[in-house]
Scaffold this motif. Structure first.
Motif, short mmCIF file in Angstrom:
data_model
loop_
_atom_site.label_atom_id
_atom_site.label_comp_id
_atom_site.label_asym_id
_atom_site.label_seq_id
_atom_site.Cartn_x
_atom_site.Cartn_y
_atom_site.Cartn_z
N CYS A 141 0.83 -1.22 0.00
CA CYS A 141 0.00 0.00 0.00
C CYS A 141 0.86 1.26 0.00
O CYS A 141 0.33 2.35 -0.09
CB CYS A 141 -0.93 -0.01 1.20
SG CYS A 141 -0.05 0.06 2.77
N PHE A 142 2.17 1.08 0.09
CA PHE A 142 3.15 2.19 0.07
C PHE A 142 2.97 3.18 1.20
O PHE A 142 3.34 4.34 1.09
CB PHE A 142 3.14 2.89 -1.30
CG PHE A 142 3.50 1.97 -2.42
CD1 PHE A 142 4.64 1.18 -2.35
CD2 PHE A 142 2.69 1.86 -3.54
CE1 PHE A 142 4.97 0.31 -3.37
CE2 PHE A 142 3.02 0.98 -4.58
CZ PHE A 142 4.16 0.21 -4.48
N ARG A 143 2.40 2.70 2.31
CA ARG A 143 2.33 3.56 3.49
C ARG A 143 3.57 3.31 4.34
O ARG A 143 4.18 2.25 4.27
CB ARG A 143 1.08 3.25 4.31
CG ARG A 143 -0.13 3.92 3.71
CD ARG A 143 -1.35 3.79 4.61
NE ARG A 143 -2.53 3.69 3.76
CZ ARG A 143 -3.50 2.79 3.92
NH1 ARG A 143 -3.46 1.93 4.91
NH2 ARG A 143 -4.51 2.76 3.10
N LEU A 144 3.88 4.34 5.13
CA LEU A 144 5.02 4.24 6.03
C LEU A 144 4.72 3.21 7.11
O LEU A 144 3.63 3.19 7.67
CB LEU A 144 5.24 5.62 6.66
CG LEU A 144 6.66 6.00 7.07
CD1 LEU A 144 7.60 5.95 5.88
CD2 LEU A 144 6.64 7.40 7.68
N LEU A 145 5.69 2.35 7.39
CA LEU A 145 5.52 1.38 8.47
C LEU A 145 5.89 2.07 9.78
O LEU A 145 6.98 2.63 9.89
CB LEU A 145 6.42 0.17 8.23
CG LEU A 145 6.11 -0.68 6.99
CD1 LEU A 145 7.28 -1.61 6.69
CD2 LEU A 145 4.84 -1.49 7.18
N THR A 146 4.97 2.06 10.73
CA THR A 146 5.24 2.77 11.98
C THR A 146 5.30 1.81 13.17
O THR A 146 6.11 1.99 14.07
CB THR A 146 4.16 3.84 12.25
OG1 THR A 146 2.88 3.23 12.10
CG2 THR A 146 4.30 5.00 11.29
N ASP A 147 4.47 0.81 13.17
CA ASP A 147 4.46 -0.15 14.27
C ASP A 147 5.80 -0.89 14.30
O ASP A 147 6.27 -1.38 13.26
CB ASP A 147 3.31 -1.14 14.06
CG ASP A 147 3.24 -2.15 15.18
OD1 ASP A 147 2.69 -1.81 16.24
OD2 ASP A 147 3.78 -3.27 15.00
N PRO A 148 6.44 -0.95 15.49
CA PRO A 148 7.77 -1.60 15.57
C PRO A 148 7.81 -3.02 15.02
O PRO A 148 8.79 -3.41 14.37
CB PRO A 148 8.08 -1.59 17.07
CG PRO A 148 7.21 -0.54 17.64
CD PRO A 148 6.00 -0.43 16.79
N ILE A 149 6.75 -3.77 15.23
CA ILE A 149 6.73 -5.17 14.74
C ILE A 149 6.62 -5.18 13.22
O ILE A 149 7.29 -5.97 12.54
CB ILE A 149 5.58 -5.97 15.41
CG1 ILE A 149 5.86 -6.09 16.90
CG2 ILE A 149 5.45 -7.35 14.77
CD1 ILE A 149 4.69 -6.59 17.73
N SER A 150 5.81 -4.27 12.67
CA SER A 150 5.68 -4.16 11.21
C SER A 150 7.00 -3.72 10.59
O SER A 150 7.39 -4.20 9.53
CB SER A 150 4.59 -3.17 10.84
OG SER A 150 3.37 -3.53 11.45
N VAL A 151 7.69 -2.79 11.25
CA VAL A 151 8.99 -2.32 10.76
C VAL A 151 9.97 -3.50 10.74
O VAL A 151 10.68 -3.70 9.75
CB VAL A 151 9.54 -1.17 11.65
CG1 VAL A 151 10.97 -0.82 11.27
CG2 VAL A 151 8.65 0.08 11.50
N ARG A 152 9.95 -4.28 11.78
CA ARG A 152 10.84 -5.44 11.87
C ARG A 152 10.52 -6.46 10.77
O ARG A 152 11.41 -7.00 10.11
CB ARG A 152 10.70 -6.10 13.26
CG ARG A 152 11.66 -7.27 13.50
CD ARG A 152 11.15 -8.17 14.61
NE ARG A 152 9.89 -8.84 14.23
CZ ARG A 152 9.10 -9.47 15.09
NH1 ARG A 152 9.40 -9.51 16.37
NH2 ARG A 152 7.99 -10.06 14.67
N ASP A 153 9.21 -6.68 10.55
CA ASP A 153 8.79 -7.68 9.55
C ASP A 153 8.82 -7.13 8.12
O ASP A 153 8.76 -7.90 7.17
CB ASP A 153 7.37 -8.16 9.86
CG ASP A 153 7.30 -8.94 11.17
OD1 ASP A 153 8.38 -9.36 11.67
OD2 ASP A 153 6.19 -9.12 11.70
N GLY A 154 8.86 -5.81 8.00
CA GLY A 154 8.84 -5.19 6.67
C GLY A 154 7.45 -5.16 6.06
O GLY A 154 7.28 -4.79 4.91
#
Ligand code: ZN
Length: 167
Positions: A141-154
Motif C-alpha cells: 500500500c506504500f504507506r510508512l511502516l510505523t508499528d515496531p513489529i511491522s517495521v521489523r517484519d517489513g
C-alpha cells in the motif's frame, strides 16, 4: 594486421532495447523459451538485440485476449518494483515503476506494457518484506511502516493478511 576488431568488446543491449524486446515478446508470436529469453537479456549485444527486435517486428501478432492481461497489483521484474493499477474509467492497466525517495514513493512512467507482466512476476512475501525492511514502507500500500513489529517484519498485519493470505 590489427586485432582491434576481434578483441573489441561488443556494446551490450541497452535497457531501452530490453524493454522493447519484452513488449514485443508479449505481443508477437515466437518460440523463445524463458531460459533463452533470460540468456539473451543477460548476454546479447546491442547489435544482436537490434536483429532480434527486427525479427519480432516481422512476426505475426498474438491474438488479442483480455484474459492475457495480468491483474492489478505489485510486480517485480529485473529487480524493479512496478505497480499495475486499473483506471477506474477506461479499465486500462497503467504501469508505474516505483522509486523511493526518503519516506515517499514516486510512481515513474515506463514504456513497459501491462501485457508483459505475468503471475510469476507478482511480488512474493519475501519481496514485500525485503522492500519494507529496506525502506520502512509497505510494498503493498506504500504507506510508512510505523508499528515496531511491522517495521521489523517489513510488512504490517493488515496487508500481509490481505495480499498474502495463509502465509
Ligand atoms: Zn500496506
Amino acid at each position: 594486421m590489427t586485432t582491434a576488431t576481434a578483441t573489441r568488446t561488443a556494446t551490450p543491449a541497452t535497457d531501452k532495447q530490453k524493454i522493447f524486446f519484452d513488449n514485443l515478446l508479449a505481443e508477437r508470436e515466437h518460440h523463445l523459451t524463458p531460459e533463452t529469453i533470460a540468456l539473451i537479456k543477460a548476454k546479447a549485444s546491442s547489435t544482436d538485440m537490434r536483429g532480434l527486435i527486427d525479427e519480432l517486428l516481422k512476426a505475426p501478432h498474438k491474438p488479442m485476449q483480455s484474459t492475457n492481461m495480468p491483474e492489478p497489483g505489485i510486480y517485480k521484474r529485473d529487480g524493479q518494483i512496478y505497480e499495475l493499477k486499473q483506471n477506474r474509467h477506461t479499465g486500462v492497466l497503467k504501469v508505474s515503476r516505483i522509486e523511493v525517495f526518503g519516506t515517499r514513493v514516486r510512481r515513474r512512467a515506463t514504456v513497459l506494457r501491462a501485457r508483459v507482466f505475468t503471475t510469476a512476476d507478482k511480488i512474493t512475501l519475501d519481496d514485500a518484506s525485503g522492500f519494507g525492511r529496506e525502506y520502512g514502507i509497505c510494498c503493498c500500500c506504500f504507506r510508512l511502516l510505523t508499528d515496531p513489529i511491522s517495521v521489523r517484519d517489513g510488512i504490517g498485519p493488515v496487508c500481509k493478511a490481505k495480499y498474502f493470505p495463509g502465509l
